[in-house]
Write an enzyme that holds these catalytic residues in place. Structure first.
Site, PDB file in Angstrom:
ATOM      1  N   GLY A  10       6.566   9.359  -7.454  1.00 27.23           N
ATOM      2  CA  GLY A  10       7.932   9.400  -6.928  1.00 27.23           C
ATOM      3  C   GLY A  10       8.815   8.431  -7.682  1.00 27.23           C
ATOM      4  O   GLY A  10       8.369   7.342  -8.048  1.00 27.23           O
ATOM      5  N   ARG A  71       4.247  14.443 -10.528  1.00 29.69           N
ATOM      6  CA  ARG A  71       3.003  14.015  -9.875  1.00 29.69           C
ATOM      7  C   ARG A  71       1.794  14.676 -10.541  1.00 29.69           C
ATOM      8  O   ARG A  71       0.806  14.974  -9.886  1.00 29.69           O
ATOM      9  CB  ARG A  71       3.058  14.339  -8.381  1.00 29.69           C
ATOM     10  CG  ARG A  71       4.096  13.526  -7.613  1.00 29.69           C
ATOM     11  CD  ARG A  71       3.895  13.613  -6.129  1.00 29.69           C
ATOM     12  NE  ARG A  71       4.968  12.985  -5.387  1.00 29.69           N
ATOM     13  CZ  ARG A  71       5.016  11.685  -5.101  1.00 29.69           C
ATOM     14  NH1 ARG A  71       4.064  10.884  -5.510  1.00 29.69           N
ATOM     15  NH2 ARG A  71       6.036  11.201  -4.417  1.00 29.69           N
ATOM     16  N   ASP A 102      -0.156   3.903  -6.951  1.00 36.66           N
ATOM     17  CA  ASP A 102      -1.619   3.981  -7.043  1.00 36.66           C
ATOM     18  C   ASP A 102      -2.122   5.241  -7.742  1.00 36.66           C
ATOM     19  O   ASP A 102      -3.126   5.186  -8.447  1.00 36.66           O
ATOM     20  CB  ASP A 102      -2.274   3.806  -5.658  1.00 36.66           C
ATOM     21  CG  ASP A 102      -1.692   4.741  -4.618  1.00 36.66           C
ATOM     22  OD1 ASP A 102      -0.698   5.440  -4.928  1.00 36.66           O
ATOM     23  OD2 ASP A 102      -2.226   4.791  -3.495  1.00 36.66           O
ATOM     24  N   THR A 124       6.643   1.307  -6.485  1.00 35.88           N
ATOM     25  CA  THR A 124       6.723   2.232  -5.349  1.00 35.88           C
ATOM     26  C   THR A 124       7.641   1.623  -4.296  1.00 35.88           C
ATOM     27  O   THR A 124       7.564   0.421  -4.022  1.00 35.88           O
ATOM     28  CB  THR A 124       5.361   2.556  -4.694  1.00 35.88           C
ATOM     29  OG1 THR A 124       5.608   3.172  -3.426  1.00 35.88           O
ATOM     30  CG2 THR A 124       4.495   1.342  -4.455  1.00 35.88           C
ATOM     31  N   ILE A 125       8.499   2.459  -3.740  1.00 37.45           N
ATOM     32  CA  ILE A 125       9.352   1.942  -2.665  1.00 37.45           C
ATOM     33  C   ILE A 125       8.502   1.579  -1.453  1.00 37.45           C
ATOM     34  O   ILE A 125       8.908   0.810  -0.608  1.00 37.45           O
ATOM     35  CB  ILE A 125      10.474   2.932  -2.258  1.00 37.45           C
ATOM     36  CG1 ILE A 125       9.899   4.219  -1.663  1.00 37.45           C
ATOM     37  CG2 ILE A 125      11.407   3.220  -3.415  1.00 37.45           C
ATOM     38  CD1 ILE A 125      10.928   5.015  -0.869  1.00 37.45           C
ATOM     39  N   ASP A 126       7.284   2.155  -1.371  1.00 40.15           N
ATOM     40  CA  ASP A 126       6.433   1.936  -0.191  1.00 40.15           C
ATOM     41  C   ASP A 126       5.817   0.537  -0.135  1.00 40.15           C
ATOM     42  O   ASP A 126       5.334   0.115   0.920  1.00 40.15           O
ATOM     43  CB  ASP A 126       5.300   2.974  -0.159  1.00 40.15           C
ATOM     44  CG  ASP A 126       5.812   4.387   0.050  1.00 40.15           C
ATOM     45  OD1 ASP A 126       6.993   4.541   0.393  1.00 40.15           O
ATOM     46  OD2 ASP A 126       5.033   5.327  -0.142  1.00 40.15           O
ATOM     47  N   ASP A 128       3.027  -0.587  -1.200  1.00 40.53           N
ATOM     48  CA  ASP A 128       1.660  -0.557  -0.663  1.00 40.53           C
ATOM     49  C   ASP A 128       0.571  -0.704  -1.716  1.00 40.53           C
ATOM     50  O   ASP A 128      -0.570  -0.316  -1.486  1.00 40.53           O
ATOM     51  CB  ASP A 128       1.449   0.741   0.142  1.00 40.53           C
ATOM     52  CG  ASP A 128       1.639   1.990  -0.711  1.00 40.53           C
ATOM     53  OD1 ASP A 128       2.002   1.856  -1.898  1.00 40.53           O
ATOM     54  OD2 ASP A 128       1.416   3.100  -0.200  1.00 40.53           O
ATOM     55  N   MET A 168      10.363   6.429   4.955  1.00 38.49           N
ATOM     56  CA  MET A 168       9.171   6.680   4.132  1.00 38.49           C
ATOM     57  C   MET A 168       8.097   5.635   4.404  1.00 38.49           C
ATOM     58  O   MET A 168       8.395   4.545   4.921  1.00 38.49           O
ATOM     59  CB  MET A 168       9.541   6.755   2.659  1.00 38.49           C
ATOM     60  CG  MET A 168      10.137   8.107   2.295  1.00 38.49           C
ATOM     61  SD  MET A 168      10.364   8.305   0.528  1.00 38.49           S
ATOM     62  CE  MET A 168      10.939  10.011   0.463  1.00 38.49           C
ATOM     63  N   ARG A 170       3.803   6.314   3.725  1.00 39.28           N
ATOM     64  CA  ARG A 170       2.721   7.276   3.945  1.00 39.28           C
ATOM     65  C   ARG A 170       1.529   6.633   4.667  1.00 39.28           C
ATOM     66  O   ARG A 170       1.146   7.074   5.742  1.00 39.28           O
ATOM     67  CB  ARG A 170       2.309   7.730   2.551  1.00 39.28           C
ATOM     68  CG  ARG A 170       1.395   8.824   2.436  1.00 39.28           C
ATOM     69  CD  ARG A 170       1.269   9.165   0.953  1.00 39.28           C
ATOM     70  NE  ARG A 170       2.278  10.117   0.551  1.00 39.28           N
ATOM     71  CZ  ARG A 170       2.207  11.427   0.806  1.00 39.28           C
ATOM     72  NH1 ARG A 170       1.195  11.909   1.468  1.00 39.28           N
ATOM     73  NH2 ARG A 170       3.155  12.239   0.407  1.00 39.28           N
ATOM     74  N   GLU A 221       7.015   7.658   8.234  1.00 44.00           N
ATOM     75  CA  GLU A 221       6.614   9.083   8.229  1.00 44.00           C
ATOM     76  C   GLU A 221       5.115   9.259   8.488  1.00 44.00           C
ATOM     77  O   GLU A 221       4.684  10.307   8.983  1.00 44.00           O
ATOM     78  CB  GLU A 221       7.004   9.731   6.892  1.00 44.00           C
ATOM     79  CG  GLU A 221       6.306   9.078   5.715  1.00 44.00           C
ATOM     80  CD  GLU A 221       6.751   9.585   4.360  1.00 44.00           C
ATOM     81  OE1 GLU A 221       7.479  10.574   4.277  1.00 44.00           O
ATOM     82  OE2 GLU A 221       6.352   8.945   3.366  1.00 44.00           O
ATOM     83  N   ARG A 266      17.998  11.927  19.700  1.00 47.01           N
ATOM     84  CA  ARG A 266      18.255  12.571  18.409  1.00 47.01           C
ATOM     85  C   ARG A 266      17.319  11.961  17.371  1.00 47.01           C
ATOM     86  O   ARG A 266      16.748  10.894  17.596  1.00 47.01           O
ATOM     87  CB  ARG A 266      19.695  12.312  17.945  1.00 47.01           C
ATOM     88  CG  ARG A 266      20.766  12.959  18.802  1.00 47.01           C
ATOM     89  CD  ARG A 266      20.873  14.443  18.512  1.00 47.01           C
ATOM     90  NE  ARG A 266      22.048  15.029  19.123  1.00 47.01           N
ATOM     91  CZ  ARG A 266      22.104  15.506  20.361  1.00 47.01           C
ATOM     92  NH1 ARG A 266      21.034  15.459  21.133  1.00 47.01           N
ATOM     93  NH2 ARG A 266      23.226  16.040  20.841  1.00 47.01           N
ATOM     94  N   ARG A 275      15.220   6.487  -1.948  1.00 45.52           N
ATOM     95  CA  ARG A 275      14.734   6.321  -3.323  1.00 45.52           C
ATOM     96  C   ARG A 275      15.830   6.470  -4.364  1.00 45.52           C
ATOM     97  O   ARG A 275      15.617   6.156  -5.536  1.00 45.52           O
ATOM     98  CB  ARG A 275      13.673   7.386  -3.622  1.00 45.52           C
ATOM     99  CG  ARG A 275      12.363   7.144  -3.002  1.00 45.52           C
ATOM    100  CD  ARG A 275      11.200   7.707  -3.773  1.00 45.52           C
ATOM    101  NE  ARG A 275      11.367   8.984  -4.410  1.00 45.52           N
ATOM    102  CZ  ARG A 275      10.530  10.019  -4.246  1.00 45.52           C
ATOM    103  NH1 ARG A 275       9.509   9.920  -3.425  1.00 45.52           N
ATOM    104  NH2 ARG A 275      10.705  11.123  -4.912  1.00 45.52           N
TER     105      ARG A 275
HETATM  106  O1  F6P Z   1       7.054   7.281  -3.501  1.00 45.81           O
HETATM  107  C1  F6P Z   1       6.219   7.388  -2.370  1.00 45.81           C
HETATM  108  C2  F6P Z   1       6.895   8.226  -1.376  1.00 45.81           C
HETATM  109  O2  F6P Z   1       8.113   7.634  -1.212  1.00 45.81           O
HETATM  110  C3  F6P Z   1       6.195   8.415  -0.029  1.00 45.81           C
HETATM  111  O3  F6P Z   1       6.539   7.475   0.953  1.00 45.81           O
HETATM  112  C4  F6P Z   1       6.653   9.799   0.358  1.00 45.81           C
HETATM  113  O4  F6P Z   1       5.751  10.397   1.251  1.00 45.81           O
HETATM  114  C5  F6P Z   1       6.681  10.493  -0.933  1.00 45.81           C
HETATM  115  O5  F6P Z   1       7.060   9.531  -1.878  1.00 45.81           O
HETATM  116  C6  F6P Z   1       7.602  11.696  -0.974  1.00 45.81           C
HETATM  117  O6  F6P Z   1       7.815  12.071  -2.306  1.00 45.81           O
HETATM  118  P1  F6P Z   1       8.238  13.501  -2.842  1.00 45.81           P
HETATM  119  O7  F6P Z   1       8.828  14.268  -1.720  1.00 45.81           O
HETATM  120  O8  F6P Z   1       9.228  13.207  -3.900  1.00 45.81           O
HETATM  121  O9  F6P Z   1       7.010  14.116  -3.395  1.00 45.81           O
END
Ligand code: F6P
Length: 342
Positions: A10, A71, A102, A124-126, A128, A168, A170, A221, A266, A275
């Site tokens: 991503g 990816r 990763d 990674t924005i995550d 992790d 976001m 995962r 998420e 809502r 991102r």
């Molecule tokens: O970059 C990691 C991430 O931001 C995850 O948190 C998210 O699930 C995923 O990318 C979504 O990426 P895309 O929809 O671009 O495949």
């Protein structure tokens, strides 16, 4: 020396700042740079571009990646792995610097074990990735979540609603916890701690009794309720690294809260807004420090390493260690967040 640079997985604010720093510092050493397009895909096909000083001029504040990303997992088939190894040779690349999370760095780790010269930069924005205290892009994502929560506060309060904000994250809830703390969330749900829907409803109802007639719930998420086994996904399709497309926890939870409490609810999915666009000053600086450290590792002849932040210092760790496990939210940070629930 000819050095290949790729960005995989991503995209993430700060990728261009890393590319710029590598090329500018590397130019001082007299190195040439080949940009590999669209992550590992650009070494399977191959697809490249020349990375001159001119090509990286002006990209420091820009979002996305000038190289493109994908990816693609070349380790999934022997044919693709072979193509990557042959193309590295055919393109005359002495080293490949992989900027990724990763998955992307997992590929670099495997290629490194096959004797190819690889350097990793954690992205990674995550936030992790193990082996580093921080990845660039995370600070920008947290700022965007904070901005969104500030805006959602006023409309949620005016309508006396519950607003569930899906962010976001995962396998780790870093964005949820930091964004939620900064934005004053009333409940924060993360993948590390499966939650109880009735307990969430209790917090929402108790808050009403305490005179506050609105609630902001932040859910990563990957967060999921104990009564549902496993994460909620959009569909059954998996990407090349075996990940499902996540999404849906916000909608699911808002519906459950409304049904169980009778309070109008809502949901908002912040998704790729987190991102996109320009990196914060913090991410520009971290990305620049990582880029300089990466090319200086090449110059020092150290390969199979990933640059990393430890405290305030940039260090390097083995690629294998950095990709061995997910860095999850530390219990102390979550404890601080919990103090403000309700
Ligand atoms: O970059 C990691 C991430 O931001 C995850 O948190 C998210 O699930 C995923 O990318 C979504 O990426 P895309 O929809 O671009 O495949």
């Amino acid at each position: 020396m000819n050095i290949g640079i790729l960005t995989g997985g991503g995209d993430c604010p700060g990728l261009n700042a890393v590319i710029r720093a590598i090329v500018k510092r590397g130019h001082q050493f007299g190195y040439d740079f080949t940009g590999i397009r669209d992550g590992w895909k650009g070494l399977v096909e191959p697809m490249t571009m020349k990375l001159t000083l001119d090509a990286v001029s002006g990209i420091l504040p820009t979002g996305g990646t000038i190289l493109g990303t994908s990816r693609t997992n070349p380790m999934k088939s022997e044919k693709d792995t072979g193509a990557v190894i042959n193309n590295i040779k055919a393109l005359g690349l002495d080293v490949v610097i992989a900027i990724g999370g990763d998955d992307t760095l997992g590929v670099a780790t495997k290629l490194s074990a096959k004797g190819l010269k690889m350097i990793g930069v954690p992205k990674t924005i995550d936030n992790d990735l193990s082996g580093t205290d921080a990845t660039f892009g995370f600070d920008t994502a947290v700022s965007i979540v904070t901005w969104a929560l500030d805006r959602l506060h006023s409309t949620t309060e005016s309508h006396h609603r519950v607003m569930v904000v899906e962010v976001m994250g995962r396998h780790a809830g870093w964005i949820a916890v930091h964004g939620g703390l900064a934005g004053g969330a009333d409940i924060i749900l993360i993948p590390e701690k499966p939650f109880d829907i009735d307990a969430v409803c209790k917090v929402v109802s108790a808050r009403r009794q305490n005179g506050k007639n609105f609630s902001l719930v932040v859910a990563a998420e990957g967060a999921y309720p104990k009564e549902v086994s496993g994460i909620i996904t959009k569909d059954k399709e998996l990407d090349a690294f075996g990940h499902a497309k996540l999404g849906g926890i916000g909608e699911f939870l808002a519906k459950e809260i409304e049904e169980r409490t009778g309070i109008e609810s809502r949901h908002v999915v912040l998704g790729h807004l987190q991102r996109g666009g320009t990196p914060t000053a913090y991410d520009r600086i971290l990305a620049t420090r990582y880029g300089v450290a990466a090319i200086e590792l090449v110059h020092a002849g150290k390969f199979g390493r990933m640059v990393a932040l430890r405290g305030n210092d940039i260090i390097d760790v083995s690629l294998a260690d950095a990709t061995s496990k997910t860095r999850t939210v530390d219990p102390e940070t979550y404890r601080i967040a919990e103090i403000f629930f309700g």
